[in-house]
Motif scaffolding. Structure first.
Motif, PDB file in Angstrom:
ATOM      1  N   MET A   1       0.839  -1.235   0.042  1.00  0.00           N
ATOM      2  CA  MET A   1      -0.008  -0.106   0.009  1.00  0.00           C
ATOM      3  C   MET A   1       0.862   1.232  -0.083  1.00  0.00           C
ATOM      4  O   MET A   1       0.471   2.202  -0.253  1.00  0.00           O
ATOM      5  N   HIS A   2       2.136   1.287   0.171  1.00  0.00           N
ATOM      6  CA  HIS A   2       2.973   2.184   0.423  1.00  0.00           C
ATOM      7  C   HIS A   2       3.040   2.775  -1.004  1.00  0.00           C
ATOM      8  O   HIS A   2       3.265   2.244  -1.895  1.00  0.00           O
ATOM      9  N   ILE A   3       3.214   4.264  -0.883  1.00  0.00           N
ATOM     10  CA  ILE A   3       3.188   4.890  -1.890  1.00  0.00           C
ATOM     11  C   ILE A   3       4.879   4.845  -2.322  1.00  0.00           C
ATOM     12  O   ILE A   3       5.541   5.165  -1.519  1.00  0.00           O
ATOM     13  N   ALA A   4       5.170   4.554  -3.528  1.00  0.00           N
ATOM     14  CA  ALA A   4       6.708   4.297  -3.726  1.00  0.00           C
ATOM     15  C   ALA A   4       7.321   5.574  -3.712  1.00  0.00           C
ATOM     16  O   ALA A   4       6.837   6.651  -3.964  1.00  0.00           O
TER      17      ALA A   4
ATOM     18  N   SER B   1      -0.649  -7.920  -1.780  1.00  0.00           N
ATOM     19  CA  SER B   1      -0.608  -6.904  -0.808  1.00  0.00           C
ATOM     20  C   SER B   1      -0.328  -7.082   0.336  1.00  0.00           C
ATOM     21  O   SER B   1      -0.315  -8.270   0.775  1.00  0.00           O
ATOM     22  N   HIS B   2      -0.086  -6.360   1.235  1.00  0.00           N
ATOM     23  CA  HIS B   2       0.182  -6.727   2.758  1.00  0.00           C
ATOM     24  C   HIS B   2      -0.816  -6.103   3.584  1.00  0.00           C
ATOM     25  O   HIS B   2      -1.214  -4.809   3.444  1.00  0.00           O
ATOM     26  N   PRO B   3      -1.205  -6.800   4.837  1.00  0.00           N
ATOM     27  CA  PRO B   3      -1.858  -6.080   5.699  1.00  0.00           C
ATOM     28  C   PRO B   3      -1.183  -4.758   6.514  1.00  0.00           C
ATOM     29  O   PRO B   3      -0.098  -4.760   6.137  1.00  0.00           O
TER      30      PRO B   3
ATOM     31  N   ALA C   1       0.357  -5.091  -5.831  1.00  0.00           N
ATOM     32  CA  ALA C   1      -0.600  -3.978  -6.115  1.00  0.00           C
ATOM     33  C   ALA C   1      -0.170  -2.662  -6.169  1.00  0.00           C
ATOM     34  O   ALA C   1      -0.370  -1.924  -6.703  1.00  0.00           O
ATOM     35  N   ASP C   2       1.166  -2.550  -5.557  1.00  0.00           N
ATOM     36  CA  ASP C   2       1.940  -1.220  -5.567  1.00  0.00           C
ATOM     37  C   ASP C   2       2.377  -1.044  -6.924  1.00  0.00           C
ATOM     38  O   ASP C   2       2.215   0.048  -7.516  1.00  0.00           O
ATOM     39  N   GLU C   3       3.080  -1.987  -7.765  1.00  0.00           N
ATOM     40  CA  GLU C   3       3.573  -1.857  -8.969  1.00  0.00           C
ATOM     41  C   GLU C   3       2.297  -1.621  -9.980  1.00  0.00           C
ATOM     42  O   GLU C   3       2.488  -0.764 -10.802  1.00  0.00           O
ATOM     43  N   GLN C   4       1.152  -1.945  -9.638  1.00  0.00           N
ATOM     44  CA  GLN C   4      -0.061  -1.758 -10.261  1.00  0.00           C
ATOM     45  C   GLN C   4      -0.429  -0.371 -10.535  1.00  0.00           C
ATOM     46  O   GLN C   4      -0.815   0.208 -11.337  1.00  0.00           O
TER      47      GLN C   4
END
Lengths: 218, 86
Positions: free
Chosen positions: A1-4, A68-70, B25-28
């Motif tokens: 979920m983290h914004i890269a 994804s991760h919790p 999901a981050d990459e998407q």
């Protein structure tokens, strides 16, 4: 979920830092105060922090065919409220930003806001709403699942605000829908898993530690 | 609880059929950003990146191990203390 790293324009990166920083500092202050007043709470803070460490390290496959991760913030928010949760989340997010290139330093403010502040805050509201009416385990399940899922909804909106698909509110909403299709849908089963694990842990904690019962019913 | 877990596992098995590559999901999301704003260039890159996927997995498991050790140690401590008092 983290914004890269680097994936938020500078002005947004700064804006989210400005929102997150005061709450992180307040959370740190609350941890310090709590430890002075009740030194015996140190171990429970460690458990809550440990839970965030474990859960946010697990990349779990989901129904959408992506992983994804919790977030793991459910235990912390049930035991200590949103401010301390924000502080604990920051430690984990720093670890991931510096050692794993997961999330980032420029996007830390935004990621703390979603995973450490707004997500847990909704979990906390949900917890307050059902507390006393249902069993502690069920209340924790709800708190943890809501905190987890809300985190990803917030992330979707953060990205939509920075990358609107068109002009004005409509552009933002249209973008948000697209990001939610990725994040929010993937996250539903993960939120259920997180809620379940958090409920089991709180149940065990309550059975071995009298303080937990006092704290969660206070 | 058990019902939820079973439901999740079942959904996962179903998903396997439709899954393409189990990407993050981050990459998407990053791809979606490039789609909405094709001109956007990330203006900052990570100071340090794990040199390989294996090392990244190692650091992720280390993170989980740190958390799990703390939880396990403290739960054991509470349990032992309880046993002593009764």
């Amino acid at each position: 979920m983290h914004i890269a790293e680097g994936f938020l324009p500078l002005e947004w990166a700064l804006a989210w830092y400005a929102i997150a920083m005061p709450i992180i500092v307040y959370g740190a202050y609350k941890v310090k105060k709590l430890l002075e007043e009740k030194p015996e709470m140190k171990s429970l803070i460690a458990v809550a922090g440990g839970f965030i460490f474990v859960l946010s390290a697990l990349k779990i496959p989901s129904v959408t065919g992506s992983c994804s991760h919790p977030t793991g913030t459910g235990i912390a928010v049930v035991l200590f409220g949103p401010a301390i949760t924000a502080f604990l989340s920051t430690i984990v997010l720093l670890y991931q930003a510096l050692l794993l290139a997961h999330g980032g330093i420029t996007t830390l403010g935004a990621n703390v806001t979603s995973m450490g502040i707004v997500g847990p805050f909704f979990g906390w509201l949900a917890y307050k709403a059902v507390k006393g009416k249902v069993d502690l385990k069920i209340a924790t399940f709800i708190a943890a699942a809501v905190a987890d899922w809300a985190t990803y909804v917030v992330t979707s909106f953060q990205l939509a605000l920075a990358f609107p698909a068109g002009a004005g509110v409509e552009g933002v909403l249209s973008s948000a829908t697209k990001f939610m299709a990725i994040f929010a849908v993937t996250q539903v089963p993960l939120a259920i898993i997180e809620g379940t694990v958090a409920a089991l842990l709180i149940g065990y904690l309550a059975s071995v530690k009298l303080l937990v019962k006092e704290e969660v019913t206070a | 609880m058990r019902f939820f877990l079973l439901l999740t596992i079942l959904l996962l098995l179903l998903a396997k059929v439709t899954a393409e590559e189990w990407a993050g999901a981050d990459e998407q999301a990053e791809e979606l950003i490039k789609e909405i704003h094709p001109n956007y260039e990330p203006w900052f890159s990570p100071i340090w990146e794990p040199p390989s996927g294996e090392i990244e997995s190692f650091l992720f498991s280390l993170q989980a191990a740190i958390g799990a050790s703390i939880i396990g140690y403290i739960l054991g401590y509470y349990r032992g203390k309880n046993a002593q008092n009764t």
